[in-house]
Design a protein around this motif. Structure first.
Motif, PDB file in Angstrom:
ATOM      1  N   SER A  88       0.824  -1.192   0.000  1.00 41.66           N
ATOM      2  CA  SER A  88       0.000   0.000   0.000  1.00 41.66           C
ATOM      3  C   SER A  88       0.871   1.259   0.000  1.00 41.66           C
ATOM      4  O   SER A  88       0.612   2.217  -0.730  1.00 41.66           O
ATOM      5  CB  SER A  88      -0.903  -0.044   1.228  1.00 41.66           C
ATOM      6  N   MET A  89       1.936   1.246   0.795  1.00 36.77           N
ATOM      7  CA  MET A  89       2.812   2.420   0.857  1.00 36.77           C
ATOM      8  C   MET A  89       3.516   2.652  -0.476  1.00 36.77           C
ATOM      9  O   MET A  89       3.633   3.789  -0.939  1.00 36.77           O
ATOM     10  CB  MET A  89       3.847   2.227   1.949  1.00 36.77           C
ATOM     11  N   ILE A  90       3.970   1.577  -1.092  1.00 37.09           N
ATOM     12  CA  ILE A  90       4.665   1.713  -2.367  1.00 37.09           C
ATOM     13  C   ILE A  90       3.693   2.235  -3.426  1.00 37.09           C
ATOM     14  O   ILE A  90       4.031   3.088  -4.240  1.00 37.09           O
ATOM     15  CB  ILE A  90       5.321   0.381  -2.772  1.00 37.09           C
ATOM     16  N   ASP A  91       2.434   1.749  -3.374  1.00 38.00           N
ATOM     17  CA  ASP A  91       1.404   2.263  -4.287  1.00 38.00           C
ATOM     18  C   ASP A  91       1.222   3.770  -4.123  1.00 38.00           C
ATOM     19  O   ASP A  91       0.874   4.458  -5.072  1.00 38.00           O
ATOM     20  CB  ASP A  91       0.049   1.589  -4.012  1.00 38.00           C
ATOM     21  N   GLN A  92       1.432   4.258  -2.905  1.00 35.64           N
ATOM     22  CA  GLN A  92       1.230   5.693  -2.646  1.00 35.64           C
ATOM     23  C   GLN A  92       2.482   6.530  -2.942  1.00 35.64           C
ATOM     24  O   GLN A  92       2.527   7.697  -2.582  1.00 35.64           O
ATOM     25  CB  GLN A  92       0.825   5.930  -1.186  1.00 35.64           C
ATOM     26  N   GLY A  93       3.482   5.920  -3.542  1.00 35.60           N
ATOM     27  CA  GLY A  93       4.650   6.696  -3.954  1.00 35.60           C
ATOM     28  C   GLY A  93       5.793   6.739  -2.955  1.00 35.60           C
ATOM     29  O   GLY A  93       6.757   7.488  -3.134  1.00 35.60           O
ATOM     30  N   ILE A  94       5.682   5.957  -1.878  1.00 31.94           N
ATOM     31  CA  ILE A  94       6.772   5.900  -0.914  1.00 31.94           C
ATOM     32  C   ILE A  94       7.875   5.014  -1.480  1.00 31.94           C
ATOM     33  O   ILE A  94       7.594   3.939  -2.007  1.00 31.94           O
ATOM     34  CB  ILE A  94       6.235   5.366   0.433  1.00 31.94           C
TER      35      ILE A  94
ATOM     36  N   ILE B 204      -7.533   2.430  -8.074  1.00 33.85           N
ATOM     37  CA  ILE B 204      -6.796   1.256  -8.566  1.00 33.85           C
ATOM     38  C   ILE B 204      -5.987   0.633  -7.438  1.00 33.85           C
ATOM     39  O   ILE B 204      -5.935  -0.594  -7.288  1.00 33.85           O
ATOM     40  CB  ILE B 204      -5.832   1.646  -9.711  1.00 33.85           C
ATOM     41  N   ASP B 205      -5.359   1.495  -6.611  1.00 35.32           N
ATOM     42  CA  ASP B 205      -4.538   0.974  -5.517  1.00 35.32           C
ATOM     43  C   ASP B 205      -5.373   0.162  -4.540  1.00 35.32           C
ATOM     44  O   ASP B 205      -4.966  -0.903  -4.092  1.00 35.32           O
ATOM     45  CB  ASP B 205      -3.871   2.126  -4.755  1.00 35.32           C
ATOM     46  N   ILE B 206      -6.547   0.693  -4.192  1.00 29.65           N
ATOM     47  CA  ILE B 206      -7.400  -0.031  -3.253  1.00 29.65           C
ATOM     48  C   ILE B 206      -7.909  -1.306  -3.905  1.00 29.65           C
ATOM     49  O   ILE B 206      -7.958  -2.365  -3.288  1.00 29.65           O
ATOM     50  CB  ILE B 206      -8.544   0.870  -2.757  1.00 29.65           C
ATOM     51  N   GLY B 207      -8.238  -1.219  -5.188  1.00 35.27           N
ATOM     52  CA  GLY B 207      -8.702  -2.402  -5.924  1.00 35.27           C
ATOM     53  C   GLY B 207      -7.648  -3.493  -5.971  1.00 35.27           C
ATOM     54  O   GLY B 207      -7.935  -4.656  -5.662  1.00 35.27           O
ATOM     55  N   THR B 208      -6.415  -3.130  -6.351  1.00 37.01           N
ATOM     56  CA  THR B 208      -5.363  -4.158  -6.397  1.00 37.01           C
ATOM     57  C   THR B 208      -5.064  -4.660  -4.988  1.00 37.01           C
ATOM     58  O   THR B 208      -4.849  -5.845  -4.784  1.00 37.01           O
ATOM     59  CB  THR B 208      -4.041  -3.629  -7.013  1.00 37.01           C
ATOM     60  N   GLY B 209      -5.106  -3.745  -4.006  1.00 29.66           N
ATOM     61  CA  GLY B 209      -4.906  -4.146  -2.613  1.00 29.66           C
ATOM     62  C   GLY B 209      -5.961  -5.158  -2.198  1.00 29.66           C
ATOM     63  O   GLY B 209      -5.682  -6.133  -1.502  1.00 29.66           O
ATOM     64  N   ALA B 210      -7.204  -4.921  -2.645  1.00 32.73           N
ATOM     65  CA  ALA B 210      -8.313  -5.819  -2.315  1.00 32.73           C
ATOM     66  C   ALA B 210      -8.044  -7.214  -2.871  1.00 32.73           C
ATOM     67  O   ALA B 210      -8.265  -8.221  -2.196  1.00 32.73           O
ATOM     68  CB  ALA B 210      -9.615  -5.274  -2.878  1.00 32.73           C
TER      69      ALA B 210
ATOM     70  N   ALA C 219      -7.131  -2.972   2.633  1.00 31.89           N
ATOM     71  CA  ALA C 219      -6.370  -1.988   1.859  1.00 31.89           C
ATOM     72  C   ALA C 219      -6.791  -0.572   2.232  1.00 31.89           C
ATOM     73  O   ALA C 219      -5.962   0.316   2.394  1.00 31.89           O
ATOM     74  CB  ALA C 219      -6.581  -2.235   0.366  1.00 31.89           C
ATOM     75  N   LEU C 220      -8.100  -0.396   2.378  1.00 29.64           N
ATOM     76  CA  LEU C 220      -8.628   0.931   2.674  1.00 29.64           C
ATOM     77  C   LEU C 220      -8.120   1.450   4.020  1.00 29.64           C
ATOM     78  O   LEU C 220      -7.706   2.601   4.131  1.00 29.64           O
ATOM     79  CB  LEU C 220     -10.162   0.888   2.674  1.00 29.64           C
ATOM     80  N   GLN C 221      -8.113   0.582   5.040  1.00 31.59           N
ATOM     81  CA  GLN C 221      -7.690   1.068   6.362  1.00 31.59           C
ATOM     82  C   GLN C 221      -6.228   1.512   6.334  1.00 31.59           C
ATOM     83  O   GLN C 221      -5.839   2.456   7.002  1.00 31.59           O
ATOM     84  CB  GLN C 221      -7.987   0.046   7.475  1.00 31.59           C
ATOM     85  N   LEU C 222      -5.419   0.845   5.506  1.00 31.00           N
ATOM     86  CA  LEU C 222      -4.009   1.245   5.400  1.00 31.00           C
ATOM     87  C   LEU C 222      -3.871   2.586   4.690  1.00 31.00           C
ATOM     88  O   LEU C 222      -3.078   3.435   5.086  1.00 31.00           O
ATOM     89  CB  LEU C 222      -3.224   0.166   4.657  1.00 31.00           C
ATOM     90  N   VAL C 223      -4.680   2.753   3.627  1.00 29.03           N
ATOM     91  CA  VAL C 223      -4.617   4.029   2.903  1.00 29.03           C
ATOM     92  C   VAL C 223      -5.086   5.155   3.808  1.00 29.03           C
ATOM     93  O   VAL C 223      -4.483   6.234   3.853  1.00 29.03           O
ATOM     94  CB  VAL C 223      -5.458   3.954   1.609  1.00 29.03           C
ATOM     95  N   VAL C 224      -6.133   4.901   4.594  1.00 27.68           N
ATOM     96  CA  VAL C 224      -6.639   5.925   5.508  1.00 27.68           C
ATOM     97  C   VAL C 224      -5.552   6.299   6.529  1.00 27.68           C
ATOM     98  O   VAL C 224      -5.324   7.468   6.808  1.00 27.68           O
ATOM     99  CB  VAL C 224      -7.927   5.440   6.221  1.00 27.68           C
TER     100      VAL C 224
END
Lengths: 387, 304
Positions: free
Chosen positions: A228-234, B4-10, B250-255
């Protein structure tokens, strides 16, 4: 049949609910109030720690976890080598419960007069056993409570973490660093702060994003967090977990850089490894055992709260990954020399928290006790601390 | 925040749960509830990891993971179908047995390095905007799970085998009348279910984390049992449920990464709360879709 559906739904949801609590409580939280427990009631005839046939070590996890337990295990090997007359007793995966007391009692029956409970949560069981056996000496790792025959020791691991932050800040292209942490105890928060301050010292716009996994070792959650972090550009990941392998390997596979913790793990990331903060318990353990068997514990520097520093070599930075350029190495070495000499102290005031409030006043000098009660993130850290 | 990030994370976080849900779905379709799913998953995770360490071939590992899951499921099948033990008690026992057994057997594998499954970008398809990164940059076991969903649907609802399997869970006397043995069909279904669940564990250890540590499934097998109810015993909806669970993770991590002042401890609950909510919303409606044979679970006579 309708009733059955309801029952099954109920059972499944209760189980799901059960795991909700497991997910939320799989942490060993810390208390930060330092206190000294009562002295044992009866005085021992000989000094605690003397006259034993064995030294005991208990570990909370597996000895080869590329982490906290492995570091302690390596230390126990040094004791084995330095004291051929003493048998080294080891017990892995000892839970932080009354089970730990049972293991320590067993070690005492087998002739141990010095015991190393190496996990934070082993402290209370150790205090109980210490009360029952005034002739046995306990060296507890990382705690804040002491007793007549129980001293605690630890290392200022935030010092090498600060240095690793400098390297990370220099190596990051995006200026966005990530820190995957377990639970919000002061040690964890302090490391995050040190890392961000190190990075900011070379790259003022560097930020450190923090994600809590709620556990000391949950590889699936660590992989989720790293991805998730890498997806966010970290592009640089570090961590405060007991099992560190998943984060390093995930970063490597996704082409991100990694800063290790607890152990040298460059073999897991030949392309992206920067460096790692590690414990070097060997010399310290040997010296502590020596102090104990000679009956010199009382009044020694280990009789209370001992904190080994970078200058004592108790905490260290490992060698750098092959792709780390020389100018970065030089920069880190320069700061390292200053930390050891005491001319550089990142936590000398002023230190501001995320909201800009002053946490350490300007001009205030570093106090280890205060650092060990850290309950805030410094400016530049993104993330919130569970209250 | 990026869809897309949340989708792939899912998909990444949900795939192991998807396998376990599909496995449980097969067993329940034949009339046997297996709460040992968590244990089968753990067995699969360790079996797959161990064989991947030894052979260097993750596909062999996944096969071993499936077999491990199957063997654990066999214990459950024997207790429930042959010995007529209570299915809930048996399932829970298998779960705790597997937690202990894998912790013990797995000690030598903690932090062994493996060459496990790696993500494969499918040529051309992975270049499609949005869908490409979402669907076509995963590991082999993830692609397999996506293919498994329609395959299982076809098997269950379009083939004779599927009719017999479903009939075993609904009206075993009819199956018996037609000359089949409900008992052995149940054995087959529970073991096939254990196999898929084991592959779910394999995905976790050899594809997603490349790691074995004790109890690494952390309740995912139990979530899978809950998701089968949410899915109304249908493969496509099991997929939806699994990805919903993964998406919440995935969502909780992004949050957390946005720095909102929400306690991460509350966020950790999100996937489970969403599972509970899903159950709350659909359980009442779903009852009519439940295989009738499952009722036997509750009077202690779980098999033919």
């Amino acid at each position: 049949m309708r009733k059955v559906g309801r029952k099954l739904a109920l059972i499944s949801s209760s189980l799901a609910f059960m795991f909700t609590f497991v997910a939320c409580s799989s942490s060993t939280t810390s208390t930060t109030s330092p206190e000294t427990t009562a002295a044992p009631s009866q005085a021992a005839s000989a000094a605690a720690g003397t006259g034993g046939k064995a030294v005991g070590f208990i570990f909370v996890g597996a000895k080869d976890d590329y982490g906290y337990n492995q570091a302690a295990y390596i230390g126990s090997q040094a004791v084995e080598k330095a004291f051929p007359n003493l048998k080294v007793l080891r017990s892995e995966n000892v839970p932080e419960t009354a089970e730990a007391e049972r293991v320590m009692e067993e070690m005492i029956r087998n002739g141990a007069k010095i015991i190393f409970p190496t996990s934070y949560g082993h402290l209370d069981p150790a205090l109980n056993v210490a009360k029952r056996h005034p002739d046995v000496l306990f060296y507890h790792q990382g705690g804040l409570k002491t007793a007549e025959n129980l001293g605690t020791y630890f290392g200022t691991i935030w010092e090498p973490v600060y240095l690793a932050g400098i390297a990370a800040g220099k190596m990051s292209k995006s200026g966005k660093l990530g820190y995957i942490v377990s639970v919000p105890i002061p040690q964890v928060l302090l490391n995050v702060n040190a890392f961000e301050m190190g990075a900011k010292s070379v790259n003022p716009s560097a930020t450190t994003t923090v994600v809590f996994t709620g556990s000391w070792c949950d590889p699936a959650q660590q992989a989720n967090a790293a991805n998730s972090m890498i997806d966010q550009g970290i592009d640089v990941l570090s961590q405060h977990q007991d099992c560190t392998k998943t984060v390093i390997e995930t970063a490597e596979r996704r082409g991100a850089l990694s800063v290790g913790y607890h152990a040298e793990a460059s073999v897991l990331a030949p392309k992206g490894w920067i460096t790692s903060s590690i414990w070097n318990w060997s010399d310290l353990y040997v010296d502590m055992v020596k102090t104990g068997v000679e009956g010199k514990f009382k009044g020694s520097k280990y009789d209370g709260k001992y904190r080994g520093q970078l200058k004592d070599n108790v905490v260290q930075l490992t060698s750098f990954g092959s792709q780390v350029p020389d100018d970065v190495k030089k920069l880190v070495d320069k700061s390292k020399a200053e930390l050891v000499a005491g001319t550089l102290n990142p936590f000398n005031g002023p230190v501001k928290d995320q909201k800009g409030a002053v946490k350490i006043e300007a001009g205030a000098k570093l106090e280890l006790d205060k650092l060990e009660a850290t309950d805030y993130f410094v400016e530049g850290v993104i993330g919130s601390i569970p209250k | 925040m990026n869809g897309i990030d949340i989708g792939t994370g899912a998909i990444r976080a949900g795939t192991s749960v998807l396998y376990a849900s599909l496995g449980e779905l097969i067993a329940e379709r034949a009339g046997v509830v297996n709460l040992g799913t968590e244990g089968c998953m753990l067995g699969g995770a360790l079996g797959a990891f161990a064989v991947t360490v030894w052979s260097g071939n993750p596909w062999l590992g996944a096969l071993a993971g499936g077999i491990s899951g199957s063997v654990l499921a066999l214990i459950h099948a024997f207790l429930v179908i042959t010995r007529k033990a209570n299915a809930l008690a048996s399932g829970l026992t298998v779960m705790f047995f597997a937690i202990g057994l894998t912790s013990f057997l797995g000690r030598g594998f903690v932090n062994k390095q493996i060459h496990g499954f790696e993500p494969i970008s499918i040529p051309l398809l992975s270049k499609i905007p949005f869908l490409g990164p979402l669907l076509f940059q995963h590991d082999g076991l993830t692609y397999l799970s996506m293919l498994l969903v329609p395959t299982l649907w076809f098997l269950l609802f379009k083939t004779r085998l599927g009719v017999i399997l479903r009939a075993t869970g609904e009206r075993e006397e009819v199956v018996y009348t037609y000359g089949f043995s409900p008992k052995w069909i149940r054995y087959g279904a529970v073991m096939a279910g254990g196999f898929l669940t084991g592959i779910g564990g394999a995905q976790l250890s050899t594809a997603y984390t490349h790691t074995w540590v004790e109890n690494m499934t952390q309740g995912k097998g139990i979530v899978a049992v809950a998701l089968v109810i949410f899915a109304a015993w249908k493969p496509a909806r099991a997929m939806l449920g699994a990805y919903l669970f993964g998406g919440a993770q995935a969502l909780q991590l992004v949050v957390q990464q946005q720095g909102y002042e929400i306690s991460p401890f509350l966020l950790f609950m999100t996937p489970y709360v969403i599972t509970l909510l899903a159950l709350f919303l659909v359980a009442r409606k779903q009852r009519s879709q439940m295989p009738e044979g499952l009722s036997k679970v509750f009077n202690g006579a779980g098999g033919g």
